[in-house]
Write a protein that holds these residues in place. Structure first.
Motif, PDB file in Angstrom:
ATOM      1  N   ALA A  24       0.809  -1.228   0.000  1.00  0.00           N
ATOM      2  CA  ALA A  24       0.000   0.000   0.000  1.00  0.00           C
ATOM      3  C   ALA A  24       0.838   1.273   0.000  1.00  0.00           C
ATOM      4  CB  ALA A  24      -0.950  -0.026   1.195  1.00  0.00           C
ATOM      5  N   THR A  28       0.315   5.511  -1.710  1.00  0.00           N
ATOM      6  CA  THR A  28      -0.055   6.683  -0.884  1.00  0.00           C
ATOM      7  C   THR A  28       0.279   7.988  -1.612  1.00  0.00           C
ATOM      8  OG1 THR A  28       2.076   6.589   0.244  1.00  0.00           O
ATOM      9  CG2 THR A  28       0.215   5.497   1.326  1.00  0.00           C
ATOM     10  N   GLU A  29       1.311   8.007  -2.440  1.00  0.00           N
ATOM     11  CA  GLU A  29       1.654   9.261  -3.141  1.00  0.00           C
ATOM     12  C   GLU A  29       0.705   9.514  -4.311  1.00  0.00           C
ATOM     13  OE1 GLU A  29       5.918   7.768  -2.400  1.00  0.00           O
ATOM     14  OE2 GLU A  29       6.179   9.589  -3.597  1.00  0.00           O
ATOM     15  N   PHE A  35      -2.683   1.093   5.114  1.00  0.00           N
ATOM     16  CA  PHE A  35      -3.477   0.455   6.177  1.00  0.00           C
ATOM     17  C   PHE A  35      -2.944   0.770   7.561  1.00  0.00           C
ATOM     18  CE2 PHE A  35      -6.254  -1.900   3.501  1.00  0.00           C
ATOM     19  CZ  PHE A  35      -5.536  -2.080   2.320  1.00  0.00           C
ATOM     20  N   ARG A  36      -1.598   0.744   7.716  1.00  0.00           N
ATOM     21  CA  ARG A  36      -1.059   0.756   9.081  1.00  0.00           C
ATOM     22  C   ARG A  36      -0.234   1.994   9.404  1.00  0.00           C
ATOM     23  NH1 ARG A  36      -1.275  -4.064   6.647  1.00  0.00           N
ATOM     24  NH2 ARG A  36      -2.777  -5.471   7.635  1.00  0.00           N
ATOM     25  N   TRP A  42      -6.738   1.173   8.640  1.00  0.00           N
ATOM     26  CA  TRP A  42      -7.030   0.371   9.836  1.00  0.00           C
ATOM     27  C   TRP A  42      -7.027   1.203  11.106  1.00  0.00           C
ATOM     28  CZ3 TRP A  42      -9.492  -2.213   7.041  1.00  0.00           C
ATOM     29  CH2 TRP A  42      -9.111  -3.276   6.220  1.00  0.00           C
ATOM     30  N   HIS A 119      -3.495  -9.997  -3.980  1.00  0.00           N
ATOM     31  CA  HIS A 119      -4.722  -9.853  -3.187  1.00  0.00           C
ATOM     32  C   HIS A 119      -5.903  -9.464  -4.053  1.00  0.00           C
ATOM     33  CE1 HIS A 119      -2.155  -9.187   0.644  1.00  0.00           C
ATOM     34  NE2 HIS A 119      -2.277 -10.455   0.326  1.00  0.00           N
ATOM     35  N   PHE A 159      -9.115 -11.480   4.509  1.00  0.00           N
ATOM     36  CA  PHE A 159      -8.373 -12.252   5.516  1.00  0.00           C
ATOM     37  C   PHE A 159      -9.119 -13.560   5.741  1.00  0.00           C
ATOM     38  CE2 PHE A 159      -5.026  -9.562   6.483  1.00  0.00           C
ATOM     39  CZ  PHE A 159      -5.470  -8.267   6.454  1.00  0.00           C
ATOM     40  N   THR A 186       5.574  -1.763   1.853  1.00  0.00           N
ATOM     41  CA  THR A 186       4.758  -2.739   2.578  1.00  0.00           C
ATOM     42  C   THR A 186       5.365  -2.969   3.951  1.00  0.00           C
ATOM     43  OG1 THR A 186       3.953  -5.026   2.642  1.00  0.00           O
ATOM     44  CG2 THR A 186       5.999  -4.647   1.420  1.00  0.00           C
ATOM     45  N   SER A 187       4.474  -3.107   4.954  1.00  0.00           N
ATOM     46  CA  SER A 187       4.942  -3.343   6.328  1.00  0.00           C
ATOM     47  C   SER A 187       5.337  -4.801   6.520  1.00  0.00           C
ATOM     48  CB  SER A 187       3.818  -2.991   7.312  1.00  0.00           C
ATOM     49  OG  SER A 187       2.709  -3.866   7.077  1.00  0.00           O
ATOM     50  N   VAL A 190       1.436  -8.971   6.733  1.00  0.00           N
ATOM     51  CA  VAL A 190       0.393  -9.934   6.361  1.00  0.00           C
ATOM     52  C   VAL A 190       1.002 -11.142   5.651  1.00  0.00           C
ATOM     53  CG1 VAL A 190      -1.711 -10.229   5.017  1.00  0.00           C
ATOM     54  CG2 VAL A 190      -1.301  -8.093   6.223  1.00  0.00           C
ATOM     55  N   ASN A 208      11.054   1.670   2.046  1.00  0.00           N
ATOM     56  CA  ASN A 208       9.836   1.899   2.815  1.00  0.00           C
ATOM     57  C   ASN A 208       9.999   3.142   3.682  1.00  0.00           C
ATOM     58  OD1 ASN A 208       7.232   0.426   3.150  1.00  0.00           O
ATOM     59  ND2 ASN A 208       7.781   0.605   5.320  1.00  0.00           N
ATOM     60  N   LYS A 209       8.866   3.777   4.035  1.00  0.00           N
ATOM     61  CA  LYS A 209       8.976   4.984   4.858  1.00  0.00           C
ATOM     62  C   LYS A 209       9.544   4.639   6.230  1.00  0.00           C
ATOM     63  CE  LYS A 209       5.162   7.409   5.139  1.00  0.00           C
ATOM     64  NZ  LYS A 209       4.009   8.303   4.953  1.00  0.00           N
ATOM     65  N   GLU A 210       9.171   3.444   6.736  1.00  0.00           N
ATOM     66  CA  GLU A 210       9.775   3.007   8.010  1.00  0.00           C
ATOM     67  C   GLU A 210      10.261   1.581   7.840  1.00  0.00           C
ATOM     68  OE1 GLU A 210       6.261   4.175   9.695  1.00  0.00           O
ATOM     69  OE2 GLU A 210       5.203   2.310   9.345  1.00  0.00           O
ATOM     70  N   GLY A 224      12.491   5.853   3.192  1.00  0.00           N
ATOM     71  CA  GLY A 224      12.114   7.078   2.485  1.00  0.00           C
ATOM     72  C   GLY A 224      10.896   6.834   1.640  1.00  0.00           C
ATOM     73  N   ALA A 226       8.658   6.189  -1.689  1.00  0.00           N
ATOM     74  CA  ALA A 226       8.805   5.382  -2.906  1.00  0.00           C
ATOM     75  C   ALA A 226       9.101   6.248  -4.131  1.00  0.00           C
ATOM     76  CB  ALA A 226       7.528   4.570  -3.129  1.00  0.00           C
TER      77      ALA A 226
HETATM   78  N1  APR Z   1       6.838   5.521   0.413  1.00  0.00           N
HETATM   79  C1  APR Z   1       7.372   4.442   1.033  1.00  0.00           C
HETATM   80  N2  APR Z   1       6.740   3.761   2.010  1.00  0.00           N
HETATM   81  C2  APR Z   1       5.506   4.179   2.367  1.00  0.00           C
HETATM   82  C3  APR Z   1       4.884   5.296   1.760  1.00  0.00           C
HETATM   83  C4  APR Z   1       5.608   5.968   0.738  1.00  0.00           C
HETATM   84  N3  APR Z   1       5.109   7.047   0.118  1.00  0.00           N
HETATM   85  N4  APR Z   1       3.673   5.467   2.342  1.00  0.00           N
HETATM   86  C5  APR Z   1       3.549   4.498   3.268  1.00  0.00           C
HETATM   87  N5  APR Z   1       4.655   3.730   3.293  1.00  0.00           N
HETATM   88  C6  APR Z   1       4.917   2.539   4.114  1.00  0.00           C
HETATM   89  C7  APR Z   1       4.353   2.603   5.510  1.00  0.00           C
HETATM   90  O1  APR Z   1       5.330   3.108   6.393  1.00  0.00           O
HETATM   91  C8  APR Z   1       4.041   1.140   5.796  1.00  0.00           C
HETATM   92  O2  APR Z   1       5.134   0.503   6.438  1.00  0.00           O
HETATM   93  O3  APR Z   1       4.246   1.482   3.461  1.00  0.00           O
HETATM   94  C9  APR Z   1       3.862   0.519   4.414  1.00  0.00           C
HETATM   95  C10 APR Z   1       2.417   0.142   4.143  1.00  0.00           C
HETATM   96  O4  APR Z   1       2.126  -0.980   4.974  1.00  0.00           O
HETATM   97  P1  APR Z   1       0.600  -1.387   5.220  1.00  0.00           P
HETATM   98  O5  APR Z   1      -0.212  -0.185   5.459  1.00  0.00           O
HETATM   99  O6  APR Z   1       0.625  -2.483   6.234  1.00  0.00           O
HETATM  100  O7  APR Z   1       0.132  -1.970   3.819  1.00  0.00           O
HETATM  101  P2  APR Z   1       0.494  -3.399   3.233  1.00  0.00           P
HETATM  102  O8  APR Z   1       1.803  -3.878   3.760  1.00  0.00           O
HETATM  103  O9  APR Z   1       0.284  -3.339   1.772  1.00  0.00           O
HETATM  104  O10 APR Z   1      -0.677  -4.322   3.875  1.00  0.00           O
HETATM  105  C11 APR Z   1      -0.733  -5.688   3.447  1.00  0.00           C
HETATM  106  O11 APR Z   1      -2.813  -5.928   4.630  1.00  0.00           O
HETATM  107  O12 APR Z   1      -4.916  -5.292   5.251  1.00  0.00           O
HETATM  108  C12 APR Z   1      -4.213  -6.022   4.346  1.00  0.00           C
HETATM  109  O13 APR Z   1      -5.136  -6.485   2.268  1.00  0.00           O
HETATM  110  C13 APR Z   1      -4.410  -5.526   2.956  1.00  0.00           C
HETATM  111  O14 APR Z   1      -2.893  -5.954   1.127  1.00  0.00           O
HETATM  112  C14 APR Z   1      -3.001  -5.355   2.410  1.00  0.00           C
HETATM  113  C15 APR Z   1      -2.150  -6.107   3.393  1.00  0.00           C
END
Ligand code: APR
Ligand code: NAD
Ligand code: ZN
Length: 237
Positions: A24, A28-29, A35-36, A42, A119, A159, A186-187, A190, A208-210, A224, A226
């Motif tokens: 996800a 976001t950009e 989600f998290r 969430w 997904h 899920f 992605t965090s 999942v 990833n941002k974190e 940082g 994406a």
């Molecule tokens: N650049 C880099 N990283 C980013 C950016 C960005 N612009 N924006 C957000 N992030 C990072 C966040 O810090 C976070 O760690 O992307 C990660 C997004 O993680 P999640 O919100 O957990 O999304 P994701 O990992 O895709 O979730 C997996 O969970 O709920 C289910 O079906 C849903 O497919 C999803 C799955």
């Protein structure tokens, strides 16, 4: 970071098979909440209330309005420079496959091909009872045109459900064989997707941002955004 950017560019040029695995954070950009993160989906809704099979079966109206809102929000959404950069790399055979957890279709809209949708997709729908593929209109009116009473849902993995077999097999096979796996946005919370990067014999990069705990298992970790990082890598190629 410049050193790491160069290392990634070199690894991409040397790699015979490169897979991008996105989540996800890749969208976001483009204005799609993840989600998290702090303003993620969430934090307003519980995944249990809208993203599980139980939610679909036992509280269809809550389920329906959640996805109706997400579909509406996606109407004005466009891929950003990061999606377009990855699509360009695929055209130049610098990336062989994009495997994504995202259901928004932005990689495909940017021109990425092939895309393994781990997904599913929120842009297409089916009837949960007669399995017929139906239109967004049928979803919005909650009416299956075929069997008349079935509950209509988006083609996404909830899920508790298994992932689309062909997309999963493709991603699994390509990642195992890859020389380079680049994980973006992605965090890795999942499963079973979170396990994929650990299955490759090649190099692994996490952008990833974190950087959550699983990130420490990667060869290169870049914290940082994406869009910025993908453009920096593109300039270094
Ligand atoms: N650049 C880099 N990283 C980013 C950016 C960005 N612009 N924006 C957000 N992030 C990072 C966040 O810090 C976070 O760690 O992307 C990660 C997004 O993680 P999640 O919100 O957990 O999304 P994701 O990992 O895709 O979730 C997996 O969970 O709920 C289910 O079906 C849903 O497919 C999803 C799955
Ligand atoms: P899980 O991650 O173990 O996944 C369970 C099932 O969902 C698996 O069978 C899997 O095939 C399927 N699945 C995998 N990815 C999916 C996806 N993107 N969307 C829908 N289904 C998917 O889930 P769990 O162990 O039942 O825990 C519930 C999930 O809720 C956790 O994975 C976690 O990501 C999420 N959760 C989020 C928060 C939060 O964001 N604050 C808190 C608790 C749980
Ligand atoms: Zn039906």
């Amino acid at each position: 970071n410049d050193q790491l950017i160069l290392k990634i560019a070199e690894a991409m040029q040397k790699s015979q098979k490169t897979v991008v695995l996105s989540g996800a954070g890749m969208s976001t950009e483009s204005g799609v909440p993840d989600f998290r993160s702090k303003d993620g989906l969430w934090f307003n809704m519980k995944p249990q209330d809208v993203a599980t099979v139980e939610a679909f079966e036992q509280q269809y109206d809550t389920f329906h309005s959640f996805y109706q809102q997400r579909i509406h929000d996606l109407k004005q959404i466009e891929p950003h420079i990061g999606h377009k950069t990855i699509a360009k790399w695929q055209q130049f055979n610098l990336v062989d496959l994009v495997a994504t957890q995202n259901v928004d279709g932005l990689h495909e809209m940017a021109g990425s091909d092939p895309v393994a949708r781990l997904h599913g997709s929120i842009r297409t729908f089916h009837c949960a009872d007669c399995q017929k593929a139906v239109t967004e209109e049928d979803f919005l009116t909650k009416q299956c045109p075929e069997c008349g009473y079935g509950r209509v849902r988006p083609d996404i993995t909830l899920f508790g459900e298994i992932l689309p077999q062909r997309d999963w097999e493709t991603a699994l096979h390509e990642i195992k064989q890859a020389d380079l796996v680049i994980v973006i946005g992605t965090s890795l919370e999942v499963y079973p997707v979170a396990e994929l990067p650990s299955l490759t014999s090649g190099k692994t990069v996490y952008i990833n941002k974190e950087a959550p705990p699983l990130a420490s298992a990667f060869d290169i970790v870049l914290e940082g955004k994406a869009g910025e990082i993908l453009q920096a890598i593109d300039r270094a190629l």
